[in-house]
Write a protein that holds these residues in place. Structure first.
Motif, PDB file in Angstrom:
ATOM      1  N   ILE A  12      43.536  46.252  30.382  1.00  0.00           N
ATOM      2  CA  ILE A  12      42.687  46.005  31.546  1.00  0.00           C
ATOM      3  C   ILE A  12      42.772  44.546  31.971  1.00  0.00           C
ATOM      4  CG2 ILE A  12      40.277  45.903  32.309  1.00  0.00           C
ATOM      5  CD1 ILE A  12      39.787  48.424  30.641  1.00  0.00           C
ATOM      6  N   GLY A  13      42.742  43.653  30.994  1.00  0.00           N
ATOM      7  CA  GLY A  13      42.840  42.226  31.299  1.00  0.00           C
ATOM      8  C   GLY A  13      44.155  41.872  31.974  1.00  0.00           C
ATOM      9  N   ALA A  14      45.234  42.517  31.549  1.00  0.00           N
ATOM     10  CA  ALA A  14      46.536  42.260  32.167  1.00  0.00           C
ATOM     11  C   ALA A  14      46.544  42.705  33.623  1.00  0.00           C
ATOM     12  CB  ALA A  14      47.633  42.962  31.384  1.00  0.00           C
ATOM     13  N   VAL A  15      45.981  43.889  33.889  1.00  0.00           N
ATOM     14  CA  VAL A  15      45.923  44.384  35.268  1.00  0.00           C
ATOM     15  C   VAL A  15      45.055  43.472  36.128  1.00  0.00           C
ATOM     16  CG1 VAL A  15      45.106  46.279  36.733  1.00  0.00           C
ATOM     17  CG2 VAL A  15      46.420  46.776  34.674  1.00  0.00           C
ATOM     18  N   TRP A  16      43.879  43.106  35.629  1.00  0.00           N
ATOM     19  CA  TRP A  16      42.988  42.230  36.401  1.00  0.00           C
ATOM     20  C   TRP A  16      43.621  40.864  36.645  1.00  0.00           C
ATOM     21  CZ3 TRP A  16      37.835  43.374  33.409  1.00  0.00           C
ATOM     22  CH2 TRP A  16      37.347  44.616  33.789  1.00  0.00           C
ATOM     23  N   THR A  17      44.343  40.346  35.647  1.00  0.00           N
ATOM     24  CA  THR A  17      45.012  39.056  35.811  1.00  0.00           C
ATOM     25  C   THR A  17      46.096  39.146  36.885  1.00  0.00           C
ATOM     26  OG1 THR A  17      44.569  38.461  33.522  1.00  0.00           O
ATOM     27  CG2 THR A  17      46.341  37.264  34.622  1.00  0.00           C
ATOM     28  N   LEU A  18      46.881  40.214  36.850  1.00  0.00           N
ATOM     29  CA  LEU A  18      47.927  40.389  37.859  1.00  0.00           C
ATOM     30  C   LEU A  18      47.331  40.569  39.254  1.00  0.00           C
ATOM     31  CD1 LEU A  18      50.391  42.718  35.924  1.00  0.00           C
ATOM     32  CD2 LEU A  18      50.730  40.313  36.534  1.00  0.00           C
ATOM     33  N   GLN A  19      46.230  41.302  39.345  1.00  0.00           N
ATOM     34  CA  GLN A  19      45.590  41.475  40.645  1.00  0.00           C
ATOM     35  C   GLN A  19      44.972  40.163  41.122  1.00  0.00           C
ATOM     36  OE1 GLN A  19      42.961  44.814  39.859  1.00  0.00           O
ATOM     37  NE2 GLN A  19      44.316  46.166  41.014  1.00  0.00           N
ATOM     38  N   GLY A  20      44.323  39.459  40.232  1.00  0.00           N
ATOM     39  CA  GLY A  20      43.704  38.191  40.608  1.00  0.00           C
ATOM     40  C   GLY A  20      44.707  37.147  41.042  1.00  0.00           C
ATOM     41  N   SER A  21      45.896  37.186  40.457  1.00  0.00           N
ATOM     42  CA  SER A  21      46.941  36.235  40.840  1.00  0.00           C
ATOM     43  C   SER A  21      47.787  36.750  42.004  1.00  0.00           C
ATOM     44  CB  SER A  21      47.833  35.924  39.641  1.00  0.00           C
ATOM     45  OG  SER A  21      48.462  37.100  39.185  1.00  0.00           O
ATOM     46  N   LEU A  23      49.782  39.238  42.169  1.00  0.00           N
ATOM     47  CA  LEU A  23      51.088  39.791  41.814  1.00  0.00           C
ATOM     48  C   LEU A  23      51.080  41.312  41.854  1.00  0.00           C
ATOM     49  CD1 LEU A  23      52.043  37.430  38.859  1.00  0.00           C
ATOM     50  CD2 LEU A  23      52.951  37.408  41.191  1.00  0.00           C
ATOM     51  N   LEU A  24      49.881  41.889  41.830  1.00  0.00           N
ATOM     52  CA  LEU A  24      49.702  43.330  41.909  1.00  0.00           C
ATOM     53  C   LEU A  24      48.721  43.591  43.039  1.00  0.00           C
ATOM     54  CD1 LEU A  24      50.351  46.064  40.539  1.00  0.00           C
ATOM     55  CD2 LEU A  24      48.361  45.698  39.107  1.00  0.00           C
ATOM     56  N   GLY A  25      49.237  44.034  44.152  1.00  0.00           N
ATOM     57  CA  GLY A  25      48.402  44.185  45.342  1.00  0.00           C
ATOM     58  C   GLY A  25      47.774  45.560  45.454  1.00  0.00           C
ATOM     59  N   GLY A  26      47.141  45.775  46.587  1.00  0.00           N
ATOM     60  CA  GLY A  26      46.569  47.077  46.887  1.00  0.00           C
ATOM     61  C   GLY A  26      45.124  47.245  46.489  1.00  0.00           C
ATOM     62  N   SER A  27      44.425  46.161  46.291  1.00  0.00           N
ATOM     63  CA  SER A  27      43.036  46.244  45.865  1.00  0.00           C
ATOM     64  C   SER A  27      42.244  45.105  46.488  1.00  0.00           C
ATOM     65  CB  SER A  27      42.966  46.150  44.338  1.00  0.00           C
ATOM     66  OG  SER A  27      41.638  45.993  43.895  1.00  0.00           O
ATOM     67  N   SER A  28      40.929  45.288  46.558  1.00  0.00           N
ATOM     68  CA  SER A  28      40.090  44.192  47.050  1.00  0.00           C
ATOM     69  C   SER A  28      40.047  43.049  46.045  1.00  0.00           C
ATOM     70  CB  SER A  28      38.668  44.700  47.318  1.00  0.00           C
ATOM     71  OG  SER A  28      38.083  45.172  46.129  1.00  0.00           O
ATOM     72  N   MET A  29      40.491  43.315  44.813  1.00  0.00           N
ATOM     73  CA  MET A  29      40.535  42.283  43.779  1.00  0.00           C
ATOM     74  C   MET A  29      41.783  41.404  43.913  1.00  0.00           C
ATOM     75  SD  MET A  29      39.315  44.795  40.676  1.00  0.00           S
ATOM     76  CE  MET A  29      40.288  43.979  39.482  1.00  0.00           C
ATOM     77  N   SER A  30      42.755  41.845  44.675  1.00  0.00           N
ATOM     78  CA  SER A  30      44.021  41.125  44.795  1.00  0.00           C
ATOM     79  C   SER A  30      43.820  39.759  45.437  1.00  0.00           C
ATOM     80  CB  SER A  30      45.016  41.938  45.623  1.00  0.00           C
ATOM     81  OG  SER A  30      45.285  43.161  44.999  1.00  0.00           O
ATOM     82  N   GLY A  31      44.328  38.758  44.770  1.00  0.00           N
ATOM     83  CA  GLY A  31      44.255  37.393  45.281  1.00  0.00           C
ATOM     84  C   GLY A  31      42.915  36.716  45.043  1.00  0.00           C
ATOM     85  N   SER A  32      42.038  37.325  44.263  1.00  0.00           N
ATOM     86  CA  SER A  32      40.720  36.758  44.005  1.00  0.00           C
ATOM     87  C   SER A  32      40.736  35.936  42.719  1.00  0.00           C
ATOM     88  CB  SER A  32      39.675  37.864  43.882  1.00  0.00           C
ATOM     89  OG  SER A  32      38.441  37.341  43.466  1.00  0.00           O
ATOM     90  N   PRO A  33      40.423  34.640  42.811  1.00  0.00           N
ATOM     91  CA  PRO A  33      40.398  33.801  41.603  1.00  0.00           C
ATOM     92  C   PRO A  33      39.376  34.283  40.569  1.00  0.00           C
ATOM     93  CG  PRO A  33      40.314  32.441  43.577  1.00  0.00           C
ATOM     94  CD  PRO A  33      40.176  33.860  44.014  1.00  0.00           C
ATOM     95  N   LEU A  34      38.296  34.903  41.026  1.00  0.00           N
ATOM     96  CA  LEU A  34      37.292  35.418  40.091  1.00  0.00           C
ATOM     97  C   LEU A  34      37.909  36.455  39.156  1.00  0.00           C
ATOM     98  CD1 LEU A  34      34.365  35.732  39.104  1.00  0.00           C
ATOM     99  CD2 LEU A  34      34.075  37.470  40.879  1.00  0.00           C
ATOM    100  N   TRP A  35      38.697  37.385  39.706  1.00  0.00           N
ATOM    101  CA  TRP A  35      39.311  38.425  38.882  1.00  0.00           C
ATOM    102  C   TRP A  35      40.439  37.874  38.021  1.00  0.00           C
ATOM    103  CZ3 TRP A  35      36.811  42.400  37.521  1.00  0.00           C
ATOM    104  CH2 TRP A  35      35.794  42.881  38.341  1.00  0.00           C
TER     105      TRP A  35
END
Length: 59
Positions: A12-21, A23-35
């Motif tokens: 889960i941490g790997a997915v959240w890290t990729l979304q937050g950075s 690198l893994l798009g398609g979510s409202s979490m994508s590109g969010s420094p918090l995630w």
């Protein structure tokens, strides 16, 4: 129990890290420094739990 929880947190941490950075798009979490931060914390805690469980098994 701890190794399984650790593995889940690592995944889960790997997915959240990729979304937050972003690198893994398609979510409202994508590109969010918090995630990114939440993902890194989950990843580190998961790794710690797995390492702890492995060391306890060797003793």
């Amino acid at each position: 129990m701890l190794p399984a929880l650790g593995v889940v947190l690592v995944l889960i941490g790997a997915v959240w890290t990729l979304q937050g950075s972003n690198l893994l798009g398609g979510s409202s979490m994508s590109g969010s420094p918090l995630w990114l931060v939440i993902g890194l914390v989950a990843l580190v805690v998961g790794i710690w739990l797995v390492v702890r469980a492995v060391r306890a098994g060797r003793t």
